[in-house]
Structures are given as structure tokens and as C-alpha cells.
Design an enzyme around this catalytic site. Structure first.
Site, PDB file in Angstrom:
ATOM      1  N   TYR A 129       0.858  -1.190   0.000  1.00 59.80           N
ATOM      2  CA  TYR A 129       0.000   0.000   0.000  1.00 59.80           C
ATOM      3  C   TYR A 129       0.890   1.235   0.000  1.00 59.80           C
ATOM      4  O   TYR A 129       1.835   1.335   0.784  1.00 59.80           O
ATOM      5  CB  TYR A 129      -0.900  -0.009   1.232  1.00 59.80           C
ATOM      6  CG  TYR A 129      -1.663   1.275   1.460  1.00 59.80           C
ATOM      7  CD1 TYR A 129      -2.871   1.514   0.817  1.00 59.80           C
ATOM      8  CD2 TYR A 129      -1.174   2.260   2.325  1.00 59.80           C
ATOM      9  CE1 TYR A 129      -3.571   2.695   1.021  1.00 59.80           C
ATOM     10  CE2 TYR A 129      -1.868   3.430   2.535  1.00 59.80           C
ATOM     11  CZ  TYR A 129      -3.060   3.640   1.879  1.00 59.80           C
ATOM     12  OH  TYR A 129      -3.744   4.818   2.090  1.00 59.80           O
ATOM     13  N   HIS A 130       0.570   2.206  -0.868  1.00 57.79           N
ATOM     14  CA  HIS A 130       1.394   3.405  -1.034  1.00 57.79           C
ATOM     15  C   HIS A 130       0.896   4.526  -0.132  1.00 57.79           C
ATOM     16  O   HIS A 130      -0.224   5.006  -0.272  1.00 57.79           O
ATOM     17  CB  HIS A 130       1.352   3.864  -2.491  1.00 57.79           C
ATOM     18  CG  HIS A 130       2.540   4.687  -2.897  1.00 57.79           C
ATOM     19  ND1 HIS A 130       3.014   5.733  -2.140  1.00 57.79           N
ATOM     20  CD2 HIS A 130       3.353   4.626  -3.995  1.00 57.79           C
ATOM     21  CE1 HIS A 130       4.056   6.271  -2.754  1.00 57.79           C
ATOM     22  NE2 HIS A 130       4.288   5.625  -3.870  1.00 57.79           N
ATOM     23  N   GLY A 131       1.739   4.950   0.824  1.00 60.12           N
ATOM     24  CA  GLY A 131       1.416   6.103   1.651  1.00 60.12           C
ATOM     25  C   GLY A 131       1.637   7.403   0.903  1.00 60.12           C
ATOM     26  O   GLY A 131       1.965   7.415  -0.290  1.00 60.12           O
TER      27      GLY A 131
ATOM     28  N   GLU B  40      -2.847   6.630  -5.539  1.00 61.52           N
ATOM     29  CA  GLU B  40      -3.104   6.189  -4.167  1.00 61.52           C
ATOM     30  C   GLU B  40      -2.339   7.044  -3.166  1.00 61.52           C
ATOM     31  O   GLU B  40      -2.858   7.368  -2.088  1.00 61.52           O
ATOM     32  CB  GLU B  40      -2.692   4.728  -4.022  1.00 61.52           C
ATOM     33  CG  GLU B  40      -3.051   4.098  -2.681  1.00 61.52           C
ATOM     34  CD  GLU B  40      -2.775   2.606  -2.695  1.00 61.52           C
ATOM     35  OE1 GLU B  40      -3.747   1.833  -2.844  1.00 61.52           O
ATOM     36  OE2 GLU B  40      -1.588   2.222  -2.571  1.00 61.52           O
TER      37      GLU B  40
END
Length: 400
Positions: A199-201, A272
Site C-alpha cells: 500500500y502506497h502512503g 493512491e
């Protein structure tokens, strides 16, 4: 005694100093502290002899009070008692006398008010600059290292080994100190090649901490796929080359995996990063190219998620006009703020093995579910910056 009060000529403009001087006199013995006598000589019109001739505390106050009245212009706030005076107020009057500027106190109050209002904004927008500075410090180190080791290139199969060790140490140290960074589930990474999907912050700082810790612990390198704009950032080329950052295409990704390396990719990408929020919603759309890469290379997929990654840095992605502008130019036009020292923990899930009969669409769906399961297990929704800050100071490590 006067020596304990810390009297000094520069404090002449304070009624408290006058009061301290009066109280410093020993009535029975008329014994003067040397510091008191030196201070009294700074009073206009009083020399050493006059200072020594002052008999009692009452006489001392009577001798100095006229001079004090003259200095403050008879202002009641400075002379209306021995205990009601503010050092800041008296400083204001003295500055007015020295500079000749009237109402200088209003200017000082206004300046302090502006500083108080802007301080939180300065903090949240300046802290992200620390990461940028660290990037360029890394780049500067690489240039120095490259220059120093050009001679060794002829007999070394990889001239960047020492540089990677140094940068891994720098970034891992930053993660430990600022975020108390932890890495869980390293045993789920296979010995051979594998595709790490995460998951890309708002920033990729969690991935940088992950790859630094992995390099230190297992001496493993992990390349990563990045958006094309990263390759346009001035000075970043050498950093991207050393860390094996690639833009693609699919053939390059497959080739990296076939060479036995780990490869990481965030299917949500820049979209994202910019437009997900504290609810940690996954924005992959219908992307399944990463799944096809894993199938073509016949490698497992390793899901990964970092707890509180959205609390460390946040974006203003909720502004619709910015979303429209991004969709038009595909550049990171959304402002970023944060850099808070929140607790960061990276969790690596169980690998999804290669299955020759599984389609790319099925594998992509399965991978998304695996990442979502890590989010549901390890992240409190919605994310909260204060809670994440408090977790930073917990001493007990969280179980896998």
C-alpha cells in the site's frame, strides 16, 4: 544576598532590581556585597563614595527612586510598587527611550502574535523538507563515494556495495530515531525472487525504511518500480541507479525477477499516494499488470503494509480541483504536510505462491484482499495522528 539575585548593570531598568538591592543591605552591620556596590555605581549621579555612604535600605530606596522616576518618565506601571513590575514591560519602556520609537510595545506584541499563529503551519510544512534534505544528503554522499572509488572499479564487481551499506545505515538510523521503526514478518520473504506488493502512503518513506532494514538484516536488495516523474527530479538519477529503481516496462520487471532479485511495486501508485486518506482505502482500480509480471516470472507475491503510514505524512487530496488537475497532467500537484514522529511498523504477510492456472485478474484480486487483510488487522480506522504519536512512545513491541 545580592549575589544570589544575579544583579547586573543591564537590569537597571527593573523595579525588581531596586527591590532586590534594598533587601540586600545588612541593617545591623552595614556590610555591602561587592556586586551591589558595583551595580549602584551605574546609577546616574552616584559614584563609589556615594554608594558606600547610603545608610539603610530606606535611604537606598530614597536615593535611587528619583533616578528611577526620571528613567521611566514617571510611568505608574513601573513605579507603583515593588512587586507589580513586568520585565517585559520595563524592557519596552527602555527600548522606547533608546530607539525613540513610540508604542514599540504594540509592535512587539504584534510580532509575537504573528509568530504564535504561524508556528503550527511552519512545523507541518517544514518537517517534510527534512526528508528531502536527507535525500540530497544521500545523493551528495553517493557522488563523493563514486569519485573516491573510481580507481577500484577495475577490480570490483560492484563499486556501490559500500555506498549501499552506508545509505542503509543512514536511513535505518533515521527510521529508528524518528519513528521507532519496526519490521515484522521478514521470515515470509522467500530466499529467491519475489514480488513485494504494498500500500502506497503519501510518501514512500516506509518502503525506504523497509529496504534499508532488509539490507542490514539479510543483505538482500529489493528493487522498486517508481512513477516516471521521479526520474525527472533534479539530481535523483544516481540515487535511483544505485537502489535499482526502475520505471518499467513489464519486460524490465520480469527480467529483474528472473535474475533472482526481489522487486517491489505499489499498484495504487501516485494516485493512491495523493488521494487515499486516513481511511486507508486501496485505489488500484482494475490494475493487474503486476499480477501478470508475477505470472510471467513464476514468482510468489508478498503483500506488505506499514501501520500509521498515513499519519506520518498527509496530503490535501480531498480538494476536487487538485484531483482534476492531477488527472489532466499526471504530476504530484497536491500539497503535502506532516513529517510527524509517529510509530511506523511494517508487516509482511504470507506469500501468495505462483499457480500456473491462475489468471492475472484472479491473482490481482487475491493480492488486493491480502493487503486489505493486513490493513484490517494492524491499522485502526480512521487513522489518528495523536494516537499514532502516543504509540511511538510505547516500549513494548507489537506481535506479528
Amino acid at each position: 544576598m545580592a549575589s544570589q539575585q544575579g544583579l547586573h548593570p543591564q537590569l537597571l531598568g527593573s523595579q525588581e532590581c531596586l527591590n532586590s538591592t534594598v533587601n540586600a543591605v545588612s541593617e545591623p552591620e552595614r556590610a555591602w556585597n561587592t556586586e551591589v556596590l558595583q551595580w549602584l555605581q551605574w546609577v546616574p549621579g552616584m559614584d563609589a563614595a556615594a554608594a558606600a555612604a547610603v545608610g539603610t535600605p530606606v535611604g537606598l530606596e530614597a536615593r535611587i527612586a528619583p533616578t528611577w522616576q526620571e528613567m521611566t518618565g514617571g510611568n505608574e506601571s513601573c513605579t507603583a510598587g515593588l512587586t507589580s513590575m513586568s520585565y517585559l514591560t520595563c524592557l519596552t519602556y527602555i527600548l522606547e527611550e533608546w530607539t525613540g520609537v513610540e508604542d514599540i510595545g504594540d509592535y512587539l506584541s504584534y510580532a509575537f502574535y504573528i509568530l504564535w499563529v504561524l508556528f503550527p503551519l511552519v512545523v507541518v510544512f517544514v518537517l517534510p523538507g527534512v526528508i528531502i534534505i536527507l535525500f540530497y544528503v544521500s545523493i551528495l554522499w553517493l557522488h563523493i563515494y563514486k569519485r573516491k572509488n573510481e580507481i577500484k572499479e577495475a577490480y570490483s564487481h560492484d563499486v556501490w556495495i559500500g555506498a549501499r551499506e552506508m545509505l542503509a545505515t543512514i536511513w535505518d538510523g533515521h527510521g529508528r530515531i524518528w519513528h521507532g521503526y519496526e519490521l515484522h514478518g521478514v521470515e515470509n520473504i522467500p530466499q529467491g525472487p519475489g514480488l513485494v506488493v504494498f500500500y502506497h502512503g503519501a510518501t514512500p518513506v516506509d518502503y525506504i525504511y523497509f529496504t534499508a532494514r532488509l539490507h542490514i538484516m539479510n543483505k538482500r536488495r529489493c528493487s522498486v518500480v517508481a512513477d516516471h516523474f521521479v526520474f525527472r527530479v533534479p539530481g535523483f538519477r544516481i540515487l535511483l541507479d544505485v537502489f535499482g529503481v526502475i520505471h518499467g516496462p513489464k519486460e524490465a520487471c520480469v527480467r529483474t525477477l528472473e535474475q533472482g532479485h526481489l522487486l517491489a511495486i505499489a499498484p495504487g501508485g501516485l494516485r493512491e499516494a495523493l488521494f487515499s486518506d486516513e481511511t486507508y482505502n486501496i485505489l488500484w482500480s482494475d490494475r493487474k499488470g503486476f499480477a501478470q509480471v508475477a505470472i510471467d516470472a513464476k514468482v510468489p507475491i508478498i503483500p506488505m503494509f506499514t501501520q500509521n503510514v498515513r499519519e506520518g505524512f498527509r496530503t490535501l487530496g480531498g480538494i476536487k480541483i487538485l484531483r482534476s488537475l492531477y488527472e489532466r497532467i499526471r504530476l504530484p500537484v497536491v500539497p503535502l504536510y506532516g513529517g510527524f514522529p509517529v510509530k511506523l511498523r511494517t508487516f509482511i504477510g504470507e506469500p501468495i505462491p505462483y499457480e500456473p492456472n491462475m489468471t492475472a485478474e484472479e491473482l490481482a484480486t487475491k493480492t488486493k484482499a491480502a493487503v486489505q487483510a493486513l490493513i484490517d488487522k494492524h491499522q485502526k480506522i480512521p487513522g489518528n495522528i495523536f494516537r499514532a504519536l502516543m504509540e511511538r512512545f510505547q516500549t513494548q513491541k507489537k506481535d506479528d
